[in-house]
Design a protein around this motif. Structure first.
Motif, PDB file in Angstrom:
ATOM      1  N   UNK A  31      98.470 -32.340  29.868  1.00 33.50           N
ATOM      2  CA  UNK A  31      97.393 -32.424  28.874  1.00 33.50           C
ATOM      3  C   UNK A  31      96.581 -33.691  29.118  1.00 33.50           C
ATOM      4  N   UNK A  32      95.294 -33.497  29.396  1.00 33.66           N
ATOM      5  CA  UNK A  32      94.408 -34.613  29.755  1.00 33.66           C
ATOM      6  C   UNK A  32      93.394 -34.835  28.631  1.00 33.66           C
ATOM      7  N   UNK A  33      93.367 -36.047  28.106  1.00 36.63           N
ATOM      8  CA  UNK A  33      92.384 -36.398  27.072  1.00 36.63           C
ATOM      9  C   UNK A  33      91.149 -36.963  27.762  1.00 36.63           C
ATOM     10  N   UNK A  34      90.011 -36.335  27.520  1.00 32.41           N
ATOM     11  CA  UNK A  34      88.779 -36.679  28.223  1.00 32.41           C
ATOM     12  C   UNK A  34      87.915 -37.572  27.338  1.00 32.41           C
ATOM     13  N   UNK A  35      87.320 -38.553  27.953  1.00 30.33           N
ATOM     14  CA  UNK A  35      86.415 -39.444  27.230  1.00 30.33           C
ATOM     15  C   UNK A  35      85.015 -38.827  27.200  1.00 30.33           C
ATOM     16  N   UNK A  36      84.921 -37.678  26.550  1.00 27.34           N
ATOM     17  CA  UNK A  36      83.644 -36.954  26.476  1.00 27.34           C
ATOM     18  C   UNK A  36      82.869 -37.400  25.241  1.00 27.34           C
ATOM     19  N   UNK A  37      81.551 -37.167  25.216  1.00 23.11           N
ATOM     20  CA  UNK A  37      80.778 -37.489  24.008  1.00 23.11           C
ATOM     21  C   UNK A  37      81.302 -36.683  22.816  1.00 23.11           C
ATOM     22  N   UNK A  38      81.292 -37.293  21.642  1.00 21.90           N
ATOM     23  CA  UNK A  38      81.676 -36.563  20.426  1.00 21.90           C
ATOM     24  C   UNK A  38      80.431 -35.852  19.904  1.00 21.90           C
ATOM     25  N   UNK A  39      80.501 -34.537  19.892  1.00 20.93           N
ATOM     26  CA  UNK A  39      79.352 -33.726  19.486  1.00 20.93           C
ATOM     27  C   UNK A  39      79.737 -32.970  18.227  1.00 20.93           C
ATOM     28  N   UNK A  40      79.038 -33.238  17.152  1.00 22.60           N
ATOM     29  CA  UNK A  40      79.344 -32.554  15.891  1.00 22.60           C
ATOM     30  C   UNK A  40      78.178 -31.649  15.494  1.00 22.60           C
ATOM     31  N   UNK A  41      77.962 -30.628  16.300  1.00 23.42           N
ATOM     32  CA  UNK A  41      76.980 -29.589  15.965  1.00 23.42           C
ATOM     33  C   UNK A  41      77.792 -28.323  15.784  1.00 23.42           C
ATOM     34  N   UNK A  42      77.529 -27.585  14.731  1.00 20.51           N
ATOM     35  CA  UNK A  42      78.308 -26.355  14.545  1.00 20.51           C
ATOM     36  C   UNK A  42      77.377 -25.147  14.507  1.00 20.51           C
ATOM     37  N   UNK A  43      77.896 -24.047  15.040  1.00 19.44           N
ATOM     38  CA  UNK A  43      77.152 -22.782  14.996  1.00 19.44           C
ATOM     39  C   UNK A  43      76.923 -22.341  13.556  1.00 19.44           C
ATOM     40  N   UNK A  44      77.893 -22.634  12.685  1.00 21.24           N
ATOM     41  CA  UNK A  44      77.745 -22.284  11.258  1.00 21.24           C
ATOM     42  C   UNK A  44      76.529 -22.991  10.664  1.00 21.24           C
ATOM     43  N   UNK A  45      76.399 -24.286  10.941  1.00 19.94           N
ATOM     44  CA  UNK A  45      75.258 -25.073  10.459  1.00 19.94           C
ATOM     45  C   UNK A  45      73.947 -24.459  10.957  1.00 19.94           C
ATOM     46  N   UNK A  46      73.919 -24.076  12.225  1.00 19.77           N
ATOM     47  CA  UNK A  46      72.710 -23.486  12.808  1.00 19.77           C
ATOM     48  C   UNK A  46      72.372 -22.165  12.111  1.00 19.77           C
ATOM     49  N   UNK A  47      73.365 -21.290  11.951  1.00 24.60           N
ATOM     50  CA  UNK A  47      73.118 -19.995  11.288  1.00 24.60           C
ATOM     51  C   UNK A  47      72.609 -20.194   9.861  1.00 24.60           C
ATOM     52  N   UNK A  48      73.253 -21.088   9.124  1.00 19.94           N
ATOM     53  CA  UNK A  48      72.857 -21.313   7.720  1.00 19.94           C
ATOM     54  C   UNK A  48      71.424 -21.823   7.635  1.00 19.94           C
ATOM     55  N   UNK A  49      71.045 -22.683   8.576  1.00 23.87           N
ATOM     56  CA  UNK A  49      69.700 -23.252   8.529  1.00 23.87           C
ATOM     57  C   UNK A  49      68.638 -22.283   9.020  1.00 23.87           C
ATOM     58  N   UNK A  50      69.003 -21.370   9.911  1.00 27.45           N
ATOM     59  CA  UNK A  50      68.055 -20.309  10.293  1.00 27.45           C
ATOM     60  C   UNK A  50      67.759 -19.453   9.066  1.00 27.45           C
ATOM     61  N   UNK A  51      68.803 -19.153   8.273  1.00 29.39           N
ATOM     62  CA  UNK A  51      68.609 -18.359   7.049  1.00 29.39           C
ATOM     63  C   UNK A  51      67.677 -19.061   6.066  1.00 29.39           C
TER      64      UNK A  51
END
Length: 196
Positions: free
Chosen positions: A151-171
């Motif tokens: 198990x490798x922990x990657x130092x990737x950017x923390x991205x907090x975008x959710x598909x739920x948020x996108x769907x709700x805002x399209x509505x």
């Protein structure tokens, strides 16, 4: 070839998914990342879930300029409900020359010990874990994951975008264009998706 499998409903795929997939393929030993579109779970509410093939189309549109990132419909062809361990066995049989790893967020690692045959998954496959805002709580159940060499922990950017948020805002008729690849936004807008 070393393939990382990034599973998701991708409902819709957004720039956060691409940031993670691209970071993992560029900063690890993986040669490609396959975005595995998970089919509709018959036990879940389908109201907000686009048709499987429409979601796959969106992943194709999002990844067309990323030669190391590929869409995959492999789970569409497997019996439902499907388990990751079965998908991995199927892929290994279909592509014996490839090695397959999993890509998941820290939040999913917390519940890995509840997955079907999770010990088999860890025994046979590497797992690349990207960070989330709420980092993993060390519990007795998952302490072994922190120390496991597979198990490798990657130092990737923390991205907090959710598909739920996108769907709700399209509505709500809000502009979500900056959160989506341009062609994904055009497809959603042109086809009036997620409006209801």
């Amino acid at each position: 070839m070393k393939i990382g499998l990034y599973f998701g409903s991708f409902n819709p795929i957004h720039i956060g998914h691409l940031i993670i997939a691209n970071h993992v393929v560029e900063h690890t030993a993986l040669d490609q990342v396959w975005m595995v579109v998970t089919p509709h779970n018959p036990l879940k509410n389908k109201n907000t879930l686009l048709d499987d093939y429409k979601r796959l189309d969106l992943v194709f549109l999002a990844t067309e300029h990323y030669p190391k990132i590929k869409p995959s419909d492999i789970e569409f062809k497997l019996p439902q409900p499907n388990y990751t361990v079965n998908t991995l066995v199927h892929l290994q049989e279909k592509y014996p020359k490839h090695t397959f790893s999993l890509i998941m967020g820290e939040d999913n690692l917390k519940s890995l010990n509840k997955w079907k045959n999770y010990e088999v998954i860890i025994q046979n496959h590497e797992i690349y874990v990207y960070p989330r805002v709420n980092s993993i709580a060390i519990t007795e159940e998952n302490k072994a994951f922190k120390d496991n060499s597979k198990i490798h922990f990657i130092d990737a950017p923390i991205v907090e975008i959710s598909s739920t948020f996108i769907r709700e805002n399209i509505q709500k008729n809000k502009n979500v264009q900056p959160l989506l690849p341009a062609k994904v936004w055009e497809y959603i807008d042109h086809n009036n998706l997620y409006k209801k």
